[in-house]
Design an enzyme around this catalytic site. Sequence first.
Site, PDB file in Angstrom:
ATOM      1  N   HIS A 128      23.474   4.971  53.803  1.00  0.00           N
ATOM      2  CA  HIS A 128      24.363   6.089  54.106  1.00  0.00           C
ATOM      3  C   HIS A 128      23.800   7.397  53.565  1.00  0.00           C
ATOM      4  O   HIS A 128      24.302   7.947  52.587  1.00  0.00           O
ATOM      5  CB  HIS A 128      25.756   5.828  53.513  1.00  0.00           C
ATOM      6  CG  HIS A 128      26.540   4.837  54.307  1.00  0.00           C
ATOM      7  ND1 HIS A 128      27.513   4.034  53.761  1.00  0.00           N
ATOM      8  CD2 HIS A 128      26.491   4.505  55.618  1.00  0.00           C
ATOM      9  CE1 HIS A 128      28.029   3.269  54.703  1.00  0.00           C
ATOM     10  NE2 HIS A 128      27.419   3.529  55.832  1.00  0.00           N
TER      11      HIS A 128
ATOM     12  N   GLU B 281      28.959  -3.260  55.119  1.00  0.00           N
ATOM     13  CA  GLU B 281      28.729  -4.391  54.219  1.00  0.00           C
ATOM     14  C   GLU B 281      29.914  -5.356  54.251  1.00  0.00           C
ATOM     15  O   GLU B 281      29.740  -6.584  54.289  1.00  0.00           O
ATOM     16  CB  GLU B 281      28.500  -3.889  52.782  1.00  0.00           C
ATOM     17  CG  GLU B 281      28.225  -5.032  51.823  1.00  0.00           C
ATOM     18  CD  GLU B 281      28.296  -4.601  50.366  1.00  0.00           C
ATOM     19  OE1 GLU B 281      27.767  -3.528  50.015  1.00  0.00           O
ATOM     20  OE2 GLU B 281      28.917  -5.339  49.577  1.00  0.00           O
TER      21      GLU B 281
HETATM   22  S1  SF4 Z   1      24.127  -3.712  46.777  1.00  0.00           S
HETATM   23 FE1  SF4 Z   1      21.932  -3.349  46.749  1.00  0.00          FE
HETATM   24  S2  SF4 Z   1      21.626  -1.648  48.186  1.00  0.00           S
HETATM   25 FE2  SF4 Z   1      23.802  -1.682  47.706  1.00  0.00          FE
HETATM   26  S3  SF4 Z   1      24.021  -0.243  45.987  1.00  0.00           S
HETATM   27 FE3  SF4 Z   1      23.716  -2.282  45.102  1.00  0.00          FE
HETATM   28  S4  SF4 Z   1      21.506  -2.484  44.717  1.00  0.00           S
HETATM   29 FE4  SF4 Z   1      21.838  -0.752  46.140  1.00  0.00          FE
END
Ligand code: SF4
Length: 413
Positions: free
Chosen positions: A97, A188
Site C-alpha cells: 500500500h 490480507e
Molecule cells: S506481515 Fe509482513 S509485509 Fe506485512 S507488515 Fe508484517 S512483516 Fe511487513
Amino acid sequence: MSDASANAAPKPKKPRVNVRRPDVMERVAAEVAVHFHSSIVEKLKDRGGKVTIGNTTVLLAQQFGFCYGVERAIDLAYASRRVFPENRIFLIGEIIHNPDVNHQLREMGIVSLPWQEITPDYDDLTEDDVIIVPAFGAPTHFMKKVEERGSYVVDTTCGDVMKVWRRVRNYAKEGVTSLIHGKANHEETRATSSRALGEKGDGHYLVVLTLTDTDYVCDYIRHGGDKEEFLRRFEGSTSPGFDPDLHLQRVGVANQTTMLKSETEEIQRRFHQAIADRDGTDTAFQVFDTICGATQERQDALFEMLRTKMDLLLVVGGYNSSNTQHLVEIGEKSLPTFFIRDASCIKSLDEIVHYDLHHKQEVSSPYSELLLGDKPVTVGITAGASCPNNLIEETIVKVFSLRGVDHSELERL
Ligand code: SF4
C-alpha cells in the site's frame, strides 16, 4: 477477451519460479537503492534519529518504514522484470500500500489486475504471462484461477501472513470457527478468510473490526439473539452459510498482521471471557497472536518516541495502509498528528494536506501556530511498513526548508 480463452481447459500447473538468482539480485539491489534509498535518513539513523539545525529539531522513530516482508516483495517484483524481460507481467492488486512504489512497478510495465473479484482479465492470462502475488497474499480462488491459466507465479506473500494462514487452516481442520480481527475488505484479511474455509471448504470465519463488533458477538455468545440481525450486521464478513447459533460454539482468534496490538489483545480477552461465561470453562476457545513483529516494533517505537516532547507528528505512508493508520491513531492520542502521503502534502508553513482517518478523506488544515515563527520546534516523523526512505527524506527536507534550513546543511551532516 475471447470466449474460447475463457472456456479453455486448465493448463498444467507450473512449478513456482525462482527469481532470486544471485546475478539478478545484485542488479535488483542497485535499482531498488536508486529508487528508494535515502542517504539523509541513514545519517539520521546513525545519529540516533535526532537532528537539530538552528531552532528546528526532527526526531525519527527508532523503527519506521519498509519492513522485511515489504523489502522482499519489492525485490521479487523487480527481479521478475529482470528474469522475464519480454513477458507480460501482472500483479494481483497492489504489491504493497504505497502509491510511489506501485507507480515504479507500473513504470516497469507491471500491470495491476483487480483484486476484489476475478474479472475476465484473468481468463486472458496465458502460459507465458507472469503473475506476482502481493505481500498480503491472495485468496485461494485467485490462486486456483492463475494456476488454471498455467501462468508463471512469483509469490511474494510475507511469511508472517502465511503463519496466520497455517493457524486458521488448523482451526478449520479441528472444526473451530476463526474469529479474525481485521478489515473484512483488506487484501490480507480476504486472503486469510479464504484459508479459514479449510482444505474441504467447509470451515467458517467471522471478521470483526471494532470493540463494538466484539461486544455484540460476545453478547450473542453469552445469550444468543436475533440471528437475522446478526447476519445483516456482519454481511460480507462471514463465511458462506455462517450460522451464529452453530458456528460460535468453538472459536479460535487470529488477526490481520497489521492491527493495533492493544486492541487485538482486548478483543482476544473479551472473546475468551464470553466463552468462559457461557461454558464455565474455556476449552472451546483458542487464541494465536498474529500481529507481525515489524508492525509491533513500529508501534512500540512510536510509543517510545512519544515520551519526548514534540510539537507535532508527521506519519508518512499510503492512506490505505493499515499499519500506517494505526500509527496515526497512536499519535493522535498525544499530539497534533498529520497523516501525509508524501512531502508534497506540506504545502507551506501554515497549510498541510493530510488524511483524516475519522472522516476518511483528505483535508487541508492550517497549522501556523505550530511551525510559524522563530520559536524552537520539534517535529516527530514516523512511517508505516510500506513507506520507502526516499519519501521520508523528502519530508525531512521539506520541514527544514520551510524553517529556512537549506538542503545542503542536511547533506553535510
Ligand atoms: S506481515 Fe509482513 S509485509 Fe506485512 S507488515 Fe508484517 S512483516 Fe511487513
